[in-house]
Design an enzyme around this catalytic site. Structure first.
Site, mmCIF file in Angstrom:
data_model
loop_
_atom_site.group_PDB
_atom_site.id
_atom_site.type_symbol
_atom_site.label_atom_id
_atom_site.label_comp_id
_atom_site.label_asym_id
_atom_site.label_seq_id
_atom_site.Cartn_x
_atom_site.Cartn_y
_atom_site.Cartn_z
ATOM 1 N N ASP A 147 -42.008 -9.707 -32.014
ATOM 2 C CA ASP A 147 -41.559 -8.645 -30.962
ATOM 3 C C ASP A 147 -41.565 -9.414 -29.513
ATOM 4 O O ASP A 147 -41.481 -8.681 -28.694
ATOM 5 C CB ASP A 147 -42.286 -7.415 -31.028
ATOM 6 C CG ASP A 147 -42.151 -6.637 -32.200
ATOM 7 O OD1 ASP A 147 -43.106 -5.744 -32.475
ATOM 8 O OD2 ASP A 147 -41.226 -6.867 -32.837
ATOM 9 N N ASP A 202 -47.667 2.116 -37.699
ATOM 10 C CA ASP A 202 -46.994 1.221 -36.682
ATOM 11 C C ASP A 202 -47.095 2.259 -35.314
ATOM 12 O O ASP A 202 -46.783 1.284 -34.330
ATOM 13 C CB ASP A 202 -45.517 1.703 -36.871
ATOM 14 C CG ASP A 202 -44.982 0.675 -38.269
ATOM 15 O OD1 ASP A 202 -45.500 -0.476 -38.480
ATOM 16 O OD2 ASP A 202 -44.347 1.480 -39.013
ATOM 17 N N SER A 222 -47.927 -0.480 -29.969
ATOM 18 C CA SER A 222 -48.849 -1.613 -30.277
ATOM 19 C C SER A 222 -49.125 -2.624 -29.023
ATOM 20 O O SER A 222 -49.549 -3.705 -29.104
ATOM 21 C CB SER A 222 -48.110 -2.562 -30.884
ATOM 22 O OG SER A 222 -47.731 -1.966 -32.250
ATOM 23 N N TYR A 266 -50.975 -12.776 -32.419
ATOM 24 C CA TYR A 266 -50.262 -11.466 -31.965
ATOM 25 C C TYR A 266 -51.117 -11.124 -30.894
ATOM 26 O O TYR A 266 -52.090 -10.146 -31.099
ATOM 27 C CB TYR A 266 -50.166 -10.645 -33.063
ATOM 28 C CG TYR A 266 -49.570 -9.296 -32.544
ATOM 29 C CD1 TYR A 266 -50.169 -8.210 -32.969
ATOM 30 C CD2 TYR A 266 -48.162 -9.506 -32.298
ATOM 31 C CE1 TYR A 266 -49.281 -6.929 -32.643
ATOM 32 C CE2 TYR A 266 -47.283 -8.301 -31.868
ATOM 33 C CZ TYR A 266 -47.989 -7.104 -32.194
ATOM 34 O OH TYR A 266 -47.516 -5.849 -32.189
ATOM 35 N N ARG A 307 -48.028 -7.292 -24.549
ATOM 36 C CA ARG A 307 -47.567 -7.022 -25.843
ATOM 37 C C ARG A 307 -46.708 -6.131 -26.271
ATOM 38 O O ARG A 307 -47.075 -4.849 -25.585
ATOM 39 C CB ARG A 307 -48.704 -7.306 -26.715
ATOM 40 C CG ARG A 307 -48.346 -7.678 -28.255
ATOM 41 C CD ARG A 307 -49.756 -7.929 -29.077
ATOM 42 N NE ARG A 307 -50.253 -6.520 -29.564
ATOM 43 C CZ ARG A 307 -51.426 -6.335 -29.968
ATOM 44 N NH1 ARG A 307 -52.164 -7.511 -30.267
ATOM 45 N NH2 ARG A 307 -51.791 -5.353 -30.438
ATOM 46 N N ASP A 308 -45.732 -6.275 -27.000
ATOM 47 C CA ASP A 308 -44.581 -5.101 -27.425
ATOM 48 C C ASP A 308 -44.454 -4.508 -26.198
ATOM 49 O O ASP A 308 -44.346 -3.197 -26.094
ATOM 50 C CB ASP A 308 -45.697 -4.155 -28.325
ATOM 51 C CG ASP A 308 -44.877 -3.185 -29.187
ATOM 52 O OD1 ASP A 308 -45.132 -2.200 -29.484
ATOM 53 O OD2 ASP A 308 -43.698 -3.593 -29.516
HETATM 54 O O1 LIG Z 1 -21.845 -1.917 -31.018
HETATM 55 N N1 LIG Z 1 -22.614 -1.572 -30.123
HETATM 56 O O2 LIG Z 1 -21.682 -1.191 -29.034
HETATM 57 C C1 LIG Z 1 -23.962 -1.869 -29.625
HETATM 58 C C2 LIG Z 1 -24.412 -1.422 -28.459
HETATM 59 C C3 LIG Z 1 -25.625 -1.785 -28.371
HETATM 60 C C4 LIG Z 1 -26.452 -2.125 -29.186
HETATM 61 O O3 LIG Z 1 -27.691 -2.452 -28.844
HETATM 62 C C5 LIG Z 1 -28.815 -2.756 -29.718
HETATM 63 O O4 LIG Z 1 -29.267 -1.724 -30.713
HETATM 64 C C6 LIG Z 1 -30.253 -2.072 -31.557
HETATM 65 C C7 LIG Z 1 -30.521 -1.011 -32.588
HETATM 66 O O5 LIG Z 1 -31.069 0.212 -31.798
HETATM 67 C C8 LIG Z 1 -31.586 -2.565 -30.886
HETATM 68 O O6 LIG Z 1 -32.410 -3.175 -31.805
HETATM 69 C C9 LIG Z 1 -33.650 -2.481 -31.728
HETATM 70 O O7 LIG Z 1 -34.412 -3.018 -30.746
HETATM 71 C C10 LIG Z 1 -35.655 -2.523 -30.717
HETATM 72 C C11 LIG Z 1 -36.437 -3.061 -29.322
HETATM 73 O O8 LIG Z 1 -35.535 -2.650 -28.493
HETATM 74 C C12 LIG Z 1 -36.666 -2.729 -31.829
HETATM 75 O O9 LIG Z 1 -37.831 -2.224 -31.501
HETATM 76 C C13 LIG Z 1 -39.039 -3.011 -32.050
HETATM 77 O O10 LIG Z 1 -38.978 -2.889 -33.634
HETATM 78 C C14 LIG Z 1 -40.041 -3.680 -34.104
HETATM 79 C C15 LIG Z 1 -40.094 -3.844 -35.655
HETATM 80 O O11 LIG Z 1 -38.888 -4.326 -35.905
HETATM 81 C C16 LIG Z 1 -41.371 -3.116 -33.518
HETATM 82 O O12 LIG Z 1 -42.616 -3.791 -33.868
HETATM 83 C C17 LIG Z 1 -41.570 -3.089 -32.050
HETATM 84 O O13 LIG Z 1 -42.457 -2.249 -31.575
HETATM 85 C C18 LIG Z 1 -40.109 -2.282 -31.551
HETATM 86 O O14 LIG Z 1 -40.224 -2.326 -29.987
HETATM 87 C C19 LIG Z 1 -35.897 -2.369 -33.120
HETATM 88 O O15 LIG Z 1 -36.363 -2.994 -34.259
HETATM 89 C C20 LIG Z 1 -34.426 -2.762 -33.031
HETATM 90 O O16 LIG Z 1 -33.643 -2.404 -34.174
HETATM 91 C C21 LIG Z 1 -31.238 -3.889 -29.950
HETATM 92 O O17 LIG Z 1 -32.449 -4.117 -29.210
HETATM 93 C C22 LIG Z 1 -29.850 -3.465 -28.925
HETATM 94 O O18 LIG Z 1 -29.326 -4.413 -28.364
HETATM 95 C C23 LIG Z 1 -26.025 -2.362 -30.482
HETATM 96 C C24 LIG Z 1 -24.875 -2.346 -30.643
HETATM 97 MG MG LIG Z 2 -45.348 -2.647 -33.998
#
Ligand SMILES: O=[N+]([O-])c1ccc(O[C@@H]2O[C@H](CO)[C@@H](O[C@@H]3O[C@H](CO)[C@@H](O[C@@H]4O[C@H](CO)[C@@H](O)[C@H](O)[C@H]4O)[C@H](O)[C@H]3O)[C@H](O)[C@H]2O)cc1
Ligand SMILES: [Mg+2]
Length: 363
Positions: free
Chosen positions: A139, A318, A99, A87, A92-93
């Site tokens: 990530d 986090d 992070s 990692y 990163r991130d």
């Molecule tokens: O039905 N619809 O119409 C429709 C339209 C659009 C939609 O869009 C989707 O919506 C999803 C939900 O928001 C998004 O998911 C989130 O994306 C983030 C990154 O961008 C993640 O963040 C990471 O999380 C890590 C820990 O897991 C951290 O370590 C890290 O630091 C952190 O950056 C979240 O978990 C993750 O839940 C999808 O991208 C997105 O494509 C979906 C449906």
């Molecule tokens: Mg994180």
């Protein structure tokens, strides 16, 4: 090879209890309410992954592997295996702030990253008799599927691909089983994302020369999702893949069809309370109301899933809730984020107490 005959490293074996995490817990115990002290001691004995989140931490891998060898030579049963998280990618991130790591693309980060990977390889070679599970870059690839609109992710695109492929090639040893990060059901499980995700994972597998040590993907790292839920949580909205089992069973055939016969492991370290108290599926920072989840086991009930594991060390933050901090990410200020929180990776006592209190199964 690990993706075929070598099979499931976790079967009949136990993951090393990370001494770094155990020392954090030991330091936490004195200030815990008496009702939680024994529970905390129990957690310290559970096998969890060691995060190599800086180049400076890599030498600890040598120490831990030597300790594992000593315990195995003394007759440890089941045999102990090591688990580490690779990692340290540059940028990163990239879609978040909490992070961010020590390397940047702009500051020759890919060259430095390759040196970091080489230092890990040297230690793995030195311990060729010990089985080692490596989780590669949480990530990273997920951000290349959904966040190329974020400048730092766009800038990191080539470095993430080259860096991950370099790691897969360089760490491809007989005593290693690698799992690349598959994000989680609420991220890449969405129908709009799962196809592009499968394409990217298959392309990286091929780009790395189909390494036999690459066993598959790890999902739900540092997240809170259940594996096999009895009912669909409201916050999963219209996503048919509303838990990790649905996601994995939808993703695996897509990967297989592109020549990547992947198996999976799933982080359940903070998934004990379902449905979670998340206000939205995308809320990832120090979520309130969570508990330690299913104890690490190979008894997953799914032939695609090698094991449930604890990857994110429960109790490590986090991300900071200090709005003036350089790495402050607004997600850590949300109503469903426990506050005040220290910087990512730092010990978060109140969060640890929450996880102990809400553990399911109970500790
Ligand atoms: O039905 N619809 O119409 C429709 C339209 C659009 C939609 O869009 C989707 O919506 C999803 C939900 O928001 C998004 O998911 C989130 O994306 C983030 C990154 O961008 C993640 O963040 C990471 O999380 C890590 C820990 O897991 C951290 O370590 C890290 O630091 C952190 O950056 C979240 O978990 C993750 O839940 C999808 O991208 C997105 O494509 C979906 C449906
Ligand atoms: Mg994180």
């Amino acid at each position: 090879g690990a993706s075929g005959a070598a099979g499931n490293f976790f079967a009949g074996r136990q993951l090393y209890a990370n001494p770094y995490y155990a020392s954090e817990i030991a330091a936490a115990i004195p200030s815990l309410p008496s009702s939680l002290k024994a529970k905390a001691s129990a957690v310290a004995k559970i096998g969890t992954f060691v995060w190599l989140d800086t180049a400076a931490k890599v030498p600890t891998m040598d120490t831990y592997l030597a300790d594992i060898e000593k315990q195995n030579a003394a007759g440890a049963s089941p045999e102990i295996i090591g688990g580490f998280v690779v990692y340290d990618l540059p940028n990163r991130d990239c879609a978040a702030l909490a992070s961010n790591g020590e390397l940047t693309v702009a500051n020759d980060g890919l060259t430095k990253y390759k040196a970091y990977v080489d230092s890990i390889a040297a230690i793995v070679k030195k311990h060729s008799k010990t089985k080692i599970v490596l989780l590669v870059e949480p990530d990273s690839l997920g951000n290349l599927v959904t966040n190329l609109g974020v400048a730092k992710c766009q800038e990191a695109h080539d470095a993430y691909i080259s860096g991950v492929e370099y790691a897969l090639k360089t760490l491809n040893f007989d005593n290693v089983a690698m799992y690349i990060d598959g994000a989680h059901s609420g991220w890449l499980g969405w129908p709009a994302n799962i196809g592009p995700a499968a394409d990217l994972f298959a392309s990286v597998y091929a780009g790395a020369g189909k390494p036999k040590a690459l066993r598959g993907l790890v999902t739900d790292v540092s997240n809170y999702n259940g594996f096999d839920l009895a009912s669909k949580p409201v916050y999963t909205e219209s996503n048919p893949n509303y838990d990790e089992k649905h996601y994995i069973n939808a993703l695996a055939p897509l990967l297989e069809a592109q020549g990547f016969p992947a198996h999976f492991i799933v982080d359940q370290g903070r998934s004990g309370v379902q449905p979670t108290a998340q206000l939205q599926q995308g809320d990832w920072c120090n979520v309130i109301g969570t508990g330690f989840g299913i104890r690490p086991t190979t008894n997953t009930g799914d032939p695609l899933v090698d094991a449930f594991v604890w990857v994110k060390p429960g109790g490590e933050s986090d991300g900071t809730s200090d709005t003036s901090a350089a790495r402050y990410d607004a997600h850590c200020g949300y109503a469903d984020a426990l506050k005040p929180a220290p910087e990512a990776g730092k010990w978060f006592q109140a969060y640890f107490e929450q996880l102990l209190q809400n553990a399911n199964p109970a500790l």
